[in-house]
Enzyme design. Structure first.
Site, PDB file in Angstrom:
ATOM      1  N   GLN A  75      40.218  60.748  17.942  1.00 17.08           N
ATOM      2  CA  GLN A  75      40.347  60.762  16.475  1.00 17.08           C
ATOM      3  C   GLN A  75      40.486  59.345  15.915  1.00 17.08           C
ATOM      4  OE1 GLN A  75      40.077  62.996  13.963  1.00 17.08           O
ATOM      5  NE2 GLN A  75      39.287  64.438  15.483  1.00 17.08           N
ATOM      6  N   SER A  76      39.921  58.364  16.593  1.00 18.63           N
ATOM      7  CA  SER A  76      40.063  56.963  16.168  1.00 18.63           C
ATOM      8  C   SER A  76      39.435  56.703  14.793  1.00 18.63           C
ATOM      9  CB  SER A  76      39.398  56.073  17.213  1.00 18.63           C
ATOM     10  OG  SER A  76      39.209  54.771  16.700  1.00 18.63           O
ATOM     11  N   ASN A  77      40.249  56.155  13.890  1.00 18.92           N
ATOM     12  CA  ASN A  77      39.732  55.734  12.583  1.00 18.92           C
ATOM     13  C   ASN A  77      38.874  54.488  12.737  1.00 18.92           C
ATOM     14  OD1 ASN A  77      41.338  57.594  10.879  1.00 18.92           O
ATOM     15  ND2 ASN A  77      43.047  56.486  11.794  1.00 18.92           N
TER      16      ASN A  77
END
Ligand SMILES: *Cc1c(COP(=O)(O)O)cnc(C)c1O
Length: 328
Positions: A75-77
């Protein structure tokens, strides 16, 4: 200054807004609270990585690279913003994400796919272990790959936050407010180090308070050591070498909860409070945790009612949809 000559691309809309949170200020009954809206950078639902990527992609393109590789959590921004930025310049983007492919991609991962990035899952391998292999493989295919570090946090990425202090200085003059403290989520250290170097460079006196997000060990050891290292290399890169004492780096360790990406009552409360009092969305992993930390510090009386606190909203909004079941 030297910075003008450094390659940079435009990825967002700056300055980002800065405004007072009047209802939150009233509700908490403590210091005046303002917010710097890096959730509104304009790049693919925004976030703090936009500023770093302007310099990182500028460097990549300047070096003649045509393929970007970076990595992070699923879920890396950072990965989502990198994928969008690469798409803007027609660069191929490879994301090396932790774990294995979920059956139903959502939140940031869904967006990574929409931006056309090629995703490699690390599976059993440790974070980052696969990046050098992918780099060599792409090279052997005749591509020119460029590795963007985790969180965009090296001396080049941190430049984005050196500039941000100049942007803030102009805005605080326009608003006629002197900020006593800046509170923000601190994880891979680039934001924090860039802000430190910016305060040196633009002679801006303010206390920087990072809220620790992640227990995981960084390459330099502790987060403070990582930030100190980056402060040294970033200031050298700018043409003046400034060291910082570890004791002068504040990263509050007491808000880590059960660990990275594990949502607790504190994050749930801060997300609801900001939504209900200001109509503003913060995310469960970073900005919600940092906001929960700031609220706790206010409740404990760590600030005076005359202080002007700037909460730097670093983004992260798409992950709300991934963590939906924790927020209901
Ligand atoms: C990456 C990120 C941070 C942390 O920034 P660092 O420069 O890695 O310390 C904070 N908030 C959000 C939403 C992020 O995506």
């Amino acid at each position: 200054m030297h910075q003008k000559q450094l390659p940079k691309v435009n990825l967002g809309f700056f300055p980002t807004p800065l405004h007072k949170l009047k209802r939150l200020t009233e509700k908490l009954g403590g210091p005046h609270i303002y917010m710097k809206r890096d959730d509104l950078t304009g790049l693919a639902i925004g976030g703090n990585k936009t500023r770093k990527l302007e310099f990182l992609l500028g460097h990549a393109i300047d070096q003649g690279c045509n393929t970007i590789i970076t990595g992070g959590a699923s879920q890396s921004n950072h990965c989502r913003q990198t994928a969008a930025a690469a798409a803007m310049f027609g660069l191929e983007c490879h994301l090396v994400l932790g774990g294995s492919e979920p059956s139903d991609p959502d939140g940031n991962l869904l967006l990574d796919k929409l931006f056309g990035s090629k995703i490699h899952w690390t599976g059993e391998f440790r974070k980052g272990e696969k990046i050098p292999d992918i780099f060599m493989e792409l090279k052997s295919e005749g591509k020119k790959p460029y590795i963007v570090p985790y969180g965009g946090s090296n001396d080049i990425g941190a430049l984005g936050f050196v500039n941000a202090i100049l942007e803030l200085k102009v805005q605080s003059r326009e608003l006629d407010v002197d900020f006593s403290h800046i509170v923000f989520a601190s994880s891979s250290g680039g934001t924090h180090a860039g802000l430190i170097v910016g305060t040196y460079m633009f002679d801006y006196a303010v206390q920087l308070i990072g809220i620790g997000i992640d227990k995981e060990e960084l390459p330099a050891g502790s987060i403070e050591k990582q930030i100190a290292l980056l402060t040294g290399t970033t200031s050298s890169y700018m043409g003046f070498k400034r060291e910082i004492d570890l004791d002068h780096i504040i990263v509050r360790p007491e808000y880590l909860g059960e660990g990275y990406g594990i949502i607790g009552d504190a994050e749930r409360e801060s997300i609801k409070l900001l939504a209900e009092t200001e109509g503003i969305l913060i995310d469960p992993v970073y900005s919600g945790r940092a906001m929960a930390g700031m609220i706790d510090m206010i409740r404990k009386g760590e600030f005076t009612n005359n202080d002007n606190i700037l909460f730097w909203h670093t983004g992260g909004t798409p992950s709300i949809f991934h963590y939906a079941s924790d927020l209901k």
